[in-house]
Enzyme design. Structure first.
Site, mmCIF file in Angstrom:
data_model
loop_
_atom_site.group_PDB
_atom_site.id
_atom_site.type_symbol
_atom_site.label_atom_id
_atom_site.label_comp_id
_atom_site.label_asym_id
_atom_site.label_seq_id
_atom_site.Cartn_x
_atom_site.Cartn_y
_atom_site.Cartn_z
ATOM 1 N N GLY A 140 -11.587 2.960 2.407
ATOM 2 C CA GLY A 140 -11.959 2.593 1.044
ATOM 3 C C GLY A 140 -11.016 1.468 0.765
ATOM 4 O O GLY A 140 -10.742 0.824 1.526
ATOM 5 N N ALA A 156 -3.768 -2.860 -3.704
ATOM 6 C CA ALA A 156 -3.205 -1.702 -3.482
ATOM 7 C C ALA A 156 -2.416 -2.226 -5.095
ATOM 8 O O ALA A 156 -2.233 -0.674 -6.076
ATOM 9 C CB ALA A 156 -1.800 -2.510 -2.532
ATOM 10 N N ARG A 184 12.731 -0.198 5.351
ATOM 11 C CA ARG A 184 13.807 -0.005 6.554
ATOM 12 C C ARG A 184 14.593 -0.127 6.318
ATOM 13 O O ARG A 184 16.437 0.588 6.812
ATOM 14 C CB ARG A 184 12.988 -1.263 7.130
ATOM 15 C CG ARG A 184 12.063 -1.074 7.578
ATOM 16 C CD ARG A 184 11.063 -2.572 8.123
ATOM 17 N NE ARG A 184 9.974 -3.015 8.282
ATOM 18 C CZ ARG A 184 9.244 -3.517 9.548
ATOM 19 N NH1 ARG A 184 9.947 -4.899 9.385
ATOM 20 N NH2 ARG A 184 8.218 -4.037 9.696
ATOM 21 N N LYS A 219 -14.046 -3.359 9.684
ATOM 22 C CA LYS A 219 -13.702 -3.953 8.005
ATOM 23 C C LYS A 219 -13.218 -5.617 8.271
ATOM 24 O O LYS A 219 -13.648 -5.905 7.939
ATOM 25 C CB LYS A 219 -14.199 -3.565 6.817
ATOM 26 C CG LYS A 219 -13.026 -2.460 6.561
ATOM 27 C CD LYS A 219 -11.587 -3.581 5.758
ATOM 28 C CE LYS A 219 -10.411 -2.740 5.574
ATOM 29 N NZ LYS A 219 -9.152 -3.595 4.972
ATOM 30 N N TRP A 225 0.650 -1.161 -0.768
ATOM 31 C CA TRP A 225 0.046 -0.279 0.002
ATOM 32 C C TRP A 225 0.713 1.263 0.178
ATOM 33 O O TRP A 225 0.682 2.288 -0.508
ATOM 34 C CB TRP A 225 -1.153 -0.406 1.390
ATOM 35 C CG TRP A 225 -1.794 0.851 1.653
ATOM 36 C CD1 TRP A 225 -2.366 1.240 2.173
ATOM 37 C CD2 TRP A 225 -3.089 1.332 0.088
ATOM 38 N NE1 TRP A 225 -4.016 2.228 1.714
ATOM 39 C CE2 TRP A 225 -4.259 2.109 0.932
ATOM 40 C CE3 TRP A 225 -3.093 1.069 -1.346
ATOM 41 C CZ2 TRP A 225 -4.725 2.984 -0.040
ATOM 42 C CZ3 TRP A 225 -4.062 1.781 -2.167
ATOM 43 C CH2 TRP A 225 -4.778 2.518 -1.299
ATOM 44 N N SER A 271 -6.569 -11.275 0.976
ATOM 45 C CA SER A 271 -6.801 -10.423 1.700
ATOM 46 C C SER A 271 -5.686 -10.778 3.128
ATOM 47 O O SER A 271 -5.955 -11.695 3.629
ATOM 48 C CB SER A 271 -8.027 -10.296 2.254
ATOM 49 O OG SER A 271 -8.110 -10.073 2.791
ATOM 50 N N LYS A 284 -5.034 0.805 9.386
ATOM 51 C CA LYS A 284 -6.488 0.775 9.347
ATOM 52 C C LYS A 284 -6.776 -0.243 10.161
ATOM 53 O O LYS A 284 -6.097 -2.076 10.397
ATOM 54 C CB LYS A 284 -7.139 0.115 7.869
ATOM 55 C CG LYS A 284 -7.502 0.800 7.452
ATOM 56 C CD LYS A 284 -7.997 0.064 5.872
ATOM 57 C CE LYS A 284 -8.489 1.493 4.570
ATOM 58 N NZ LYS A 284 -9.126 0.419 3.897
#
Length: 570
Positions: A376, A380, A274, A430, A254, A491, A348
């Site tokens: 929303g 990505a 990183r 969500k 993302w 996901s 999130k």
């Protein structure tokens, strides 16, 4: 909810005044300019009044001491701008300026404005007549004030200029004086003229070779050289700067996608990793092969180790890290973020250890000028391809407008809202609902549906208790994002739920999926936060107990069914 830019009212569609009067005003402006006696009298009265009432601060007046025609190019905040600009100039410089034709409707007012240097323009129509009047006035040795934005922009950063000022500079060959005005937008409330501080600053004049019939492209090029000088004066006065440079902390899928979007939206972007080794790998390959393979990074995106980024020089900082990592990232930034820098949060979930919403955690610890959160149903890869819809939430209207325009230019559908609490709770909800459905799925689709619905309902009740809007949960940031998460085969939260439902201990799941799961971290925090409000949330509490290893999946699913029967009985 969508928002339109804050500008002046749309032009009236009727003629307002006759063509004869319209032409008469322009003829006077071209042949006589201003009425010397009336102009001098008005200035003698108004300038001392403005110096006292508006505490008028004028900087750079020496730059206006020029001979010959002059174009004063300024931003536009209020109807008072021509008058305060006139106070910036030497007495011998009698300004002329464009005014909307509606101001000339009453004959006495039109006559007065005309004698004080104004000439009308019918906004929304071709402005050739006004451009010709301005050119003739400047060539005669006069001074014309022009507002390149084309309308009043009462708040926020400056708008995008139109090319008319470049065309006028080329056709007349006159010097251009860049000027900025701040504070005039706060002076008027209705018919009241309030005592508010007004500041002006003039920069060094600019000249361009005279060119007959310059092309639109050439006029736009000259405007692009003039406008940054106006922006420079504006920022010197403390005006809100535009978004030029952004840093994205977190080179996951993302974060990489948002870096691509910001670059496409016209910003100079630094993507922070990183380690230097990871940065070198991305630079060498030209893409993030681990998290977002197949999506090339634009040449304008500079990839470097996060600790090497000069955050003080950034207009926007995006924190693209899981909510569990926010404390460490925010702690490392410390005073490196300036007070005029904005922050965009992509997390999130809730922030450990007390289950705080991300924007509340960050605004309490970083002295940024404003903070926004992104929600929303944006995957990505789809976002990077310009095929996503986003929800941009911020309590700061200026930041919503600025960032929304960037995402608009990047090709996305960007909904704006001030319901930050709703967007952040919906994002966490969500994840929790999708996680719950995947965890319960081994016990049947019915169990999965009960789990998702129960957890979602409890989170919505919590959000409403915190002041969120129900429309947020029913829209893109809520149901839309939930649907996309449930359907997305890759996901992380869905995969984490599947593993938990199969009996894999929660502490082993991040290593199995190769990434952090927001839901896995946030569900216990959410259950605790909801419990503290006094809202009953048995489904979420049971899921939290399952994550913490206090019960097994069968016990949780049985509890879901009991809770559903109790709801129906009630």
């Amino acid at each position: 909810m969508s928002e339109a830019p804050t500008t002046s009212a749309p032009p009236r569609r009727d003629a307002v005044i006759s063509d004869e009067r319209f032409e008469a005003y322009h003829r006077y402006a071209r042949e006589k300019g201003v009425n010397g006696l009336l102009y001098t009298l008005a200035r003698a009265i108004l300038v001392p009044a403005m110096l006292i009432w508006f505490r008028l601060q004028r900087t750079g007046r020496e730059h206006a001491k020029l001979k010959g025609g002059l174009i004063v190019a300024s931003n536009h905040r209020s109807f008072l701008d021509p008058f305060v600009i006139a106070a910036l100039l030497p007495w011998r410089r009698r300004i002329q300026f464009v005014a909307k034709v509606e101001l000339f409707e009453h004959r006495w007012q039109g006559w007065l404005l005309s004698r004080l240097g104004a000439f009308p323009i019918r906004r929304g129509q071709a402005d050739e007549v006004a451009m010709e009047t301005a050119r003739l006035a400047v060539e005669r040795g006069g001074t014309v004030v022009i507002f390149p934005e084309g309308t009043r922009i009462r708040r926020g950063a400056l708008a995008t200029p139109k090319r008319g000022v470049g065309r006028l500079a080329l056709e007349s060959g006159a010097a251009v004086l860049p000027v900025a005005v701040t504070g005039s937008e706060h002076v008027r409330r209705g018919w009241r003229i309030r005592p508010r501080k007004v500041k002006l600053r003039a920069g060094r004049p600019m000249t361009f070779p005279r060119t007959d019939h310059p092309s639109p492209a050439l006029a736009a090029t000259v405007t692009d050289r003039i406008w940054p000088n106006i922006e420079l004066q504006w920022e010197w006065l403390g005006g809100l700067p535009p978004l030029r440079k952004a840093a994205v902390v977190g080179a996951g899928s993302w974060g990489t996608a948002v870096a691509v979007l910001l670059a496409r939206g016209g910003l100079e972007v630094e993507l922070g990793t990183r380690s230097e080794e990871k940065a070198e790998e991305i630079r060498k390959r030209g893409e993030n092969t681990r998290y977002l393979p197949g999506v090339p990074l634009a040449e304008g995106i500079k990839v470097k180790r996060s600790t090497d980024i000069e955050f003080a020089g950034c207009d926007l900082i995006c924190l693209a890290v899981p909510s569990a990592a926010l404390p460490a990232v925010v702690g490392s930034l410390g005073d490196r973020i300036g007070s005029r820098t904005a922050v965009l949060l992509l997390s999130k979930g809730l922030v450990q250890p007390k289950g705080v919403l991300p924007h509340r955690y960050v605004t309490d610890r970083i002295r940024a000028r404003a903070c926004a959160s992104l929600g929303g149903p944006a995957h990505a890869r789809e976002a990077a391809a310009g095929m996503a819809a986003l929800v941009l939430a911020s309590s700061d209207g200026d930041l919503r407008a600025q960032l929304g325009e960037v995402f608009d230019r990047a090709g996305l559908v960007c909904e704006r809202t001030d319901d930050v609490v709703g967007v952040e709770i919906a994002g966490a909800a969500k994840n929790a609902a999708a996680f719950a459905a995947a965890t319960a799925e081994p016990h049947g689709m019915n169990a999965a549906g009960i789990a998702a619905a129960g957890v979602w309902r409890e989170c919505v009740d919590w959000g409403l208790a915190e002041g969120a809007e129900l429309d947020t949960f029913n829209g893109l940031a809520g149901v839309g994002d939930l649907t996309a998460t449930v359907l997305a085969p890759g996901s992380r939260n869905r995969r984490a739920g599947e593993l938990l439902g199969q009996g894999v201990p929660a502490e082993q799941i991040p290593e199995r999926i190769g990434q952090a799961s927001e839901a896995l971290d946030s569900v216990p925090l959410m259950a605790e936060a909801i419990a503290e409000t006094g809202i009953e949330a048995p489904d979420l509490a049971g899921l939290a107990a399952l994550v913490e290893g206090e019960i097994d999946v069968a016990d949780w699913v049985a509890g879901l069914r009991r809770a559903e029967r109790d709801r129906r009985a009630a």
